[in-house]
Write a protein that holds these residues in place. Structure first.
Motif, PDB file in Angstrom:
ATOM      1  N   LEU A  21       0.715  -1.233   0.069  1.00  0.00           N
ATOM      2  CA  LEU A  21       0.109   0.036  -0.005  1.00  0.00           C
ATOM      3  C   LEU A  21       0.917   1.334   0.053  1.00  0.00           C
ATOM      4  O   LEU A  21       0.399   2.382  -0.566  1.00  0.00           O
ATOM      5  N   TYR A  22       1.959   1.214   0.696  1.00  0.00           N
ATOM      6  CA  TYR A  22       2.785   2.435   0.635  1.00  0.00           C
ATOM      7  C   TYR A  22       3.595   2.525  -0.493  1.00  0.00           C
ATOM      8  O   TYR A  22       3.496   3.649  -1.030  1.00  0.00           O
ATOM      9  N   PHE A  23       3.877   1.683  -1.223  1.00  0.00           N
ATOM     10  CA  PHE A  23       4.746   1.667  -2.484  1.00  0.00           C
ATOM     11  C   PHE A  23       3.512   2.028  -3.754  1.00  0.00           C
ATOM     12  O   PHE A  23       3.824   2.957  -4.430  1.00  0.00           O
ATOM     13  N   TRP A  24       2.469   1.687  -3.433  1.00  0.00           N
ATOM     14  CA  TRP A  24       1.174   2.274  -4.365  1.00  0.00           C
ATOM     15  C   TRP A  24       0.964   3.704  -4.103  1.00  0.00           C
ATOM     16  O   TRP A  24       0.833   4.499  -5.270  1.00  0.00           O
ATOM     17  N   ALA A  25       1.116   4.308  -2.905  1.00  0.00           N
ATOM     18  CA  ALA A  25       0.909   5.633  -2.730  1.00  0.00           C
ATOM     19  C   ALA A  25       2.024   6.491  -3.358  1.00  0.00           C
ATOM     20  O   ALA A  25       1.686   7.314  -4.126  1.00  0.00           O
ATOM     21  N   VAL A  26       3.172   5.803  -3.178  1.00  0.00           N
ATOM     22  CA  VAL A  26       4.306   6.661  -3.724  1.00  0.00           C
ATOM     23  C   VAL A  26       4.254   6.602  -5.304  1.00  0.00           C
ATOM     24  O   VAL A  26       4.257   7.641  -5.820  1.00  0.00           O
ATOM     25  N   ASN A  27       4.036   5.769  -5.796  1.00  0.00           N
ATOM     26  CA  ASN A  27       3.898   5.494  -7.282  1.00  0.00           C
ATOM     27  C   ASN A  27       2.860   6.095  -7.841  1.00  0.00           C
ATOM     28  O   ASN A  27       2.828   6.443  -9.101  1.00  0.00           O
ATOM     29  N   SER A  28       1.549   6.343  -7.166  1.00  0.00           N
ATOM     30  CA  SER A  28       0.482   6.965  -7.823  1.00  0.00           C
ATOM     31  C   SER A  28       0.570   8.507  -7.554  1.00  0.00           C
ATOM     32  O   SER A  28      -0.412   9.297  -7.843  1.00  0.00           O
ATOM     33  N   GLY A  29       1.479   9.021  -6.956  1.00  0.00           N
ATOM     34  CA  GLY A  29       1.713  10.566  -6.636  1.00  0.00           C
ATOM     35  C   GLY A  29       1.070  11.399  -5.685  1.00  0.00           C
ATOM     36  O   GLY A  29       0.978  12.391  -5.419  1.00  0.00           O
ATOM     37  N   GLN A  30       0.800  10.249  -4.348  1.00  0.00           N
ATOM     38  CA  GLN A  30       0.188  10.751  -3.386  1.00  0.00           C
ATOM     39  C   GLN A  30       1.269  11.820  -2.479  1.00  0.00           C
ATOM     40  O   GLN A  30       0.448  12.529  -1.851  1.00  0.00           O
ATOM     41  N   TYR A  31       2.628  11.566  -2.570  1.00  0.00           N
ATOM     42  CA  TYR A  31       3.361  12.311  -1.945  1.00  0.00           C
ATOM     43  C   TYR A  31       4.142  13.276  -2.727  1.00  0.00           C
ATOM     44  O   TYR A  31       5.274  13.894  -2.410  1.00  0.00           O
TER      45      TYR A  31
END
Length: 63
Positions: A21-31
């Motif tokens: 879930l963390y890597f998905w959030a990073v790759n989708s531009g959440q941060y």
């Protein structure tokens, strides 16, 4: 001791899901942009309220 055989794989699954879930959030531009959301509350985006004009009577009466 028997409960550890059950709890350790479940903990590993939860950790794996959290990492995924963390890597998905990073790759989708959440941060990508952390500063804009913190500053958004400081600025008022609303337009200035328009002054209301009262409708004038059409039958010739003055108020």
């Amino acid at each position: 001791m028997d409960s550890l055989y059950f709890l350790i794989p479940i903990a590993i699954l939860f950790i794996g899901a959290a990492v995924k879930l963390y890597f998905w959030a990073v790759n989708s531009g959440q941060y990508d942009d952390l500063e804009t959301e913190g500053r958004r509350i400081l600025f008022d985006d609303d337009e200035a309220p328009r002054e209301r004009t009262e409708a004038r009577p059409t039958d010739g009466e003055d108020r």
